[in-house]
Design a protein around this motif. Sequence first.
Motif, PDB file in Angstrom:
ATOM      1  N   TRP A 122     -21.612  28.726   7.319  1.00  0.00           N
ATOM      2  CA  TRP A 122     -20.401  29.437   6.877  1.00  0.00           C
ATOM      3  C   TRP A 122     -19.277  29.203   7.887  1.00  0.00           C
ATOM      4  O   TRP A 122     -18.911  30.091   8.668  1.00  0.00           O
ATOM      5  N   PRO A 123     -18.694  28.030   7.874  1.00  0.00           N
ATOM      6  CA  PRO A 123     -17.620  27.723   8.850  1.00  0.00           C
ATOM      7  C   PRO A 123     -16.407  28.633   8.715  1.00  0.00           C
ATOM      8  O   PRO A 123     -15.612  28.743   9.647  1.00  0.00           O
ATOM      9  N   MET A 124     -16.267  29.317   7.556  1.00  0.00           N
ATOM     10  CA  MET A 124     -15.123  30.229   7.384  1.00  0.00           C
ATOM     11  C   MET A 124     -15.195  31.433   8.319  1.00  0.00           C
ATOM     12  O   MET A 124     -14.191  32.125   8.516  1.00  0.00           O
ATOM     13  N   LEU A 125     -16.378  31.653   8.920  1.00  0.00           N
ATOM     14  CA  LEU A 125     -16.514  32.770   9.864  1.00  0.00           C
ATOM     15  C   LEU A 125     -15.801  32.504  11.180  1.00  0.00           C
ATOM     16  O   LEU A 125     -15.505  33.436  11.938  1.00  0.00           O
ATOM     17  N   LYS A 126     -15.528  31.251  11.467  1.00  0.00           N
ATOM     18  CA  LYS A 126     -15.008  30.872  12.778  1.00  0.00           C
ATOM     19  C   LYS A 126     -13.517  31.165  12.910  1.00  0.00           C
ATOM     20  O   LYS A 126     -12.662  30.286  12.798  1.00  0.00           O
ATOM     21  N   ASP A 127     -13.225  32.426  13.151  1.00  0.00           N
ATOM     22  CA  ASP A 127     -11.834  32.808  13.402  1.00  0.00           C
ATOM     23  C   ASP A 127     -11.541  32.673  14.895  1.00  0.00           C
ATOM     24  O   ASP A 127     -12.312  32.068  15.646  1.00  0.00           O
ATOM     25  N   PHE A 317     -23.013  44.737  16.311  1.00  0.00           N
ATOM     26  CA  PHE A 317     -21.551  44.690  16.369  1.00  0.00           C
ATOM     27  C   PHE A 317     -21.038  43.329  15.916  1.00  0.00           C
ATOM     28  O   PHE A 317     -20.120  43.241  15.090  1.00  0.00           O
ATOM     29  N   LEU A 318     -21.614  42.259  16.455  1.00  0.00           N
ATOM     30  CA  LEU A 318     -21.149  40.920  16.093  1.00  0.00           C
ATOM     31  C   LEU A 318     -21.400  40.625  14.620  1.00  0.00           C
ATOM     32  O   LEU A 318     -20.576  39.976  13.960  1.00  0.00           O
ATOM     33  N   GLY A 319     -22.539  41.084  14.103  1.00  0.00           N
ATOM     34  CA  GLY A 319     -22.809  40.881  12.680  1.00  0.00           C
ATOM     35  C   GLY A 319     -21.770  41.565  11.805  1.00  0.00           C
ATOM     36  O   GLY A 319     -21.243  40.964  10.851  1.00  0.00           O
ATOM     37  N   PHE A 320     -21.446  42.815  12.107  1.00  0.00           N
ATOM     38  CA  PHE A 320     -20.455  43.544  11.324  1.00  0.00           C
ATOM     39  C   PHE A 320     -19.055  42.999  11.557  1.00  0.00           C
ATOM     40  O   PHE A 320     -18.218  43.005  10.644  1.00  0.00           O
ATOM     41  N   TRP A 321     -18.795  42.531  12.783  1.00  0.00           N
ATOM     42  CA  TRP A 321     -17.480  41.983  13.117  1.00  0.00           C
ATOM     43  C   TRP A 321     -17.130  40.808  12.210  1.00  0.00           C
ATOM     44  O   TRP A 321     -15.989  40.691  11.741  1.00  0.00           O
ATOM     45  N   TYR A 322     -18.095  39.945  11.948  1.00  0.00           N
ATOM     46  CA  TYR A 322     -17.833  38.773  11.112  1.00  0.00           C
ATOM     47  C   TYR A 322     -18.091  39.030   9.636  1.00  0.00           C
ATOM     48  O   TYR A 322     -17.487  38.377   8.771  1.00  0.00           O
ATOM     49  N   ALA A 323     -18.957  39.978   9.326  1.00  0.00           N
ATOM     50  CA  ALA A 323     -19.229  40.270   7.921  1.00  0.00           C
ATOM     51  C   ALA A 323     -18.049  40.965   7.254  1.00  0.00           C
ATOM     52  O   ALA A 323     -17.768  40.720   6.071  1.00  0.00           O
ATOM     53  N   ALA A 324     -17.353  41.840   7.996  1.00  0.00           N
ATOM     54  CA  ALA A 324     -16.276  42.638   7.401  1.00  0.00           C
ATOM     55  C   ALA A 324     -15.192  41.779   6.747  1.00  0.00           C
ATOM     56  O   ALA A 324     -14.900  41.956   5.557  1.00  0.00           O
ATOM     57  N   PRO A 325     -14.578  40.832   7.471  1.00  0.00           N
ATOM     58  CA  PRO A 325     -13.545  40.019   6.806  1.00  0.00           C
ATOM     59  C   PRO A 325     -14.130  39.034   5.802  1.00  0.00           C
ATOM     60  O   PRO A 325     -13.499  38.743   4.777  1.00  0.00           O
ATOM     61  N   ALA A 326     -15.329  38.513   6.083  1.00  0.00           N
ATOM     62  CA  ALA A 326     -15.927  37.534   5.169  1.00  0.00           C
ATOM     63  C   ALA A 326     -16.232  38.154   3.814  1.00  0.00           C
ATOM     64  O   ALA A 326     -16.089  37.501   2.766  1.00  0.00           O
ATOM     65  N   LEU A 327     -16.638  39.410   3.809  1.00  0.00           N
ATOM     66  CA  LEU A 327     -16.979  40.094   2.561  1.00  0.00           C
ATOM     67  C   LEU A 327     -15.814  40.891   1.991  1.00  0.00           C
ATOM     68  O   LEU A 327     -15.942  41.514   0.932  1.00  0.00           O
ATOM     69  N   GLY A 328     -14.704  40.883   2.722  1.00  0.00           N
ATOM     70  CA  GLY A 328     -13.515  41.556   2.228  1.00  0.00           C
ATOM     71  C   GLY A 328     -13.637  43.061   2.146  1.00  0.00           C
ATOM     72  O   GLY A 328     -13.115  43.684   1.218  1.00  0.00           O
ATOM     73  N   TRP A 329     -14.314  43.640   3.107  1.00  0.00           N
ATOM     74  CA  TRP A 329     -14.497  45.098   3.083  1.00  0.00           C
ATOM     75  C   TRP A 329     -13.150  45.801   3.230  1.00  0.00           C
ATOM     76  O   TRP A 329     -12.349  45.496   4.113  1.00  0.00           O
ATOM     77  N   GLN A 330     -12.910  46.771   2.375  1.00  0.00           N
ATOM     78  CA  GLN A 330     -11.700  47.583   2.427  1.00  0.00           C
ATOM     79  C   GLN A 330     -12.114  49.038   2.632  1.00  0.00           C
ATOM     80  O   GLN A 330     -12.542  49.713   1.702  1.00  0.00           O
ATOM     81  N   LEU A 331     -12.007  49.504   3.856  1.00  0.00           N
ATOM     82  CA  LEU A 331     -12.404  50.872   4.166  1.00  0.00           C
ATOM     83  C   LEU A 331     -11.151  51.731   4.214  1.00  0.00           C
ATOM     84  O   LEU A 331     -10.630  52.053   5.285  1.00  0.00           O
ATOM     85  N   ASP A 332     -10.671  52.094   3.051  1.00  0.00           N
ATOM     86  CA  ASP A 332      -9.376  52.754   2.958  1.00  0.00           C
ATOM     87  C   ASP A 332      -9.458  54.268   2.986  1.00  0.00           C
ATOM     88  O   ASP A 332      -8.451  54.955   2.826  1.00  0.00           O
ATOM     89  N   THR A 333     -10.641  54.813   3.193  1.00  0.00           N
ATOM     90  CA  THR A 333     -10.795  56.266   3.308  1.00  0.00           C
ATOM     91  C   THR A 333     -11.699  56.581   4.499  1.00  0.00           C
ATOM     92  O   THR A 333     -12.552  55.766   4.874  1.00  0.00           O
TER      93      THR A 333
END
Length: 393
Positions: A122-127, A317-333
């Motif tokens: 998943w090269p898209m993870l490489k921010d 932490f690292l798993g969630f750090w990269y999973a959040a933008p990759a999966l498009g999580w929106q934690l709006d509440t």
Amino acid sequence: MQENANERVGAADLPALTALRGVAALGVALFHINVCLYYREMGTLLPKTASGVIANGYLWVDLFFILSGYVIHHAYRERLSSGRLGARAAAFYRARFVRIYPLHLVLTALLVVAATVAGALWPMLKDGSWETFFAWSALPSNLLLTHAMNQHSYLSWNIVSWSIAAEWWCYAAALLAVPLMVRFGRWSGAACIAAGVAILVGLYFSLGRGTLDITYDFGIVRCLGGFLIGLGLYQICRVDASLPARVADGLAAASIAGVVAVMHVGGLDLLAIPLFAVLVAALGASGGWTHRWFSSSILQYLGRISYSIYLVHGLVFLGFWYAAPALGWQLDTPAKAWLFAAAFLALTIAGACLTYHLIEAPSLKWARSRRASAPQDRRAQAPVSEAEALQTE
């Protein structure tokens, strides 16, 4: 007649401090959950304008340092003050290596494999953070436990392991300070505490950052300050000292309230240090309700696996750090942010249970079996029980 703390708490075990390690480890995990949410633009668990209790949770690491010095002095006092220096130093470092390094090595290796595979698939993870967190040039210092000595300008690999590296080198302070304190008496601990305080105050004001959140660069200095305070604190108020349980409980409650207030307000970080010291001393001696509360089976288990909690949550932490933008999580509440935190903590604790029983406990068992088969002079320097072997960050 009011019972004394030492009538309720055995000299060999410090159950309240075991539980405190678990509570502190979860406090650090909450801090990093908040960091992940904030820098991934998903909000925060608590707005810092409302309270800094979570946002200032990096201060729990300073509690770890004080706890470590206190418990190392408790567990190794006799063996560090008798016998030949070379023999006792070798035995001490051998015991500490077995205690901290196997888990660090396994988790670092796991992270190397995971980063390599994930980066290829998943090269898209490489921010922009990828090359920093997984810098190959920083891997040797991580393995050699030198990555809290200003070798790099960033946190790398298991980002929380800098404190383990710092403490490894601070063990030398125990080899030097404990025999001196045994020789010169209880109040020599005051000199050790003064040295630790001077180091922390000097570091805080010389860097001018307005925070004790000091990690990869001068983390070893920060660790040394807290560690010396813990070493000296035990010298002054050892668990065989007579302290009424009611007084110890009152001090513990007051120091907890003070720590929460300092974090809530976000004031001078240095104010937390004496409060942590009072908390450790009070819980180390308490034989009242705080001892009973911290002796609950759940808190005791969290304390036993606290080292695993601390190191495993770095990987989570690292798993969630990269999973959040990759999966498009929106934690709006706020509810979604706390659900994120619950998932983070659940995964951390589950992983810590596995690593404790598969890595930590077998390492300790192997060390004890080696001790049982060692010559008498070597056995005298090694941990004599699992309770002592468990005493760590």
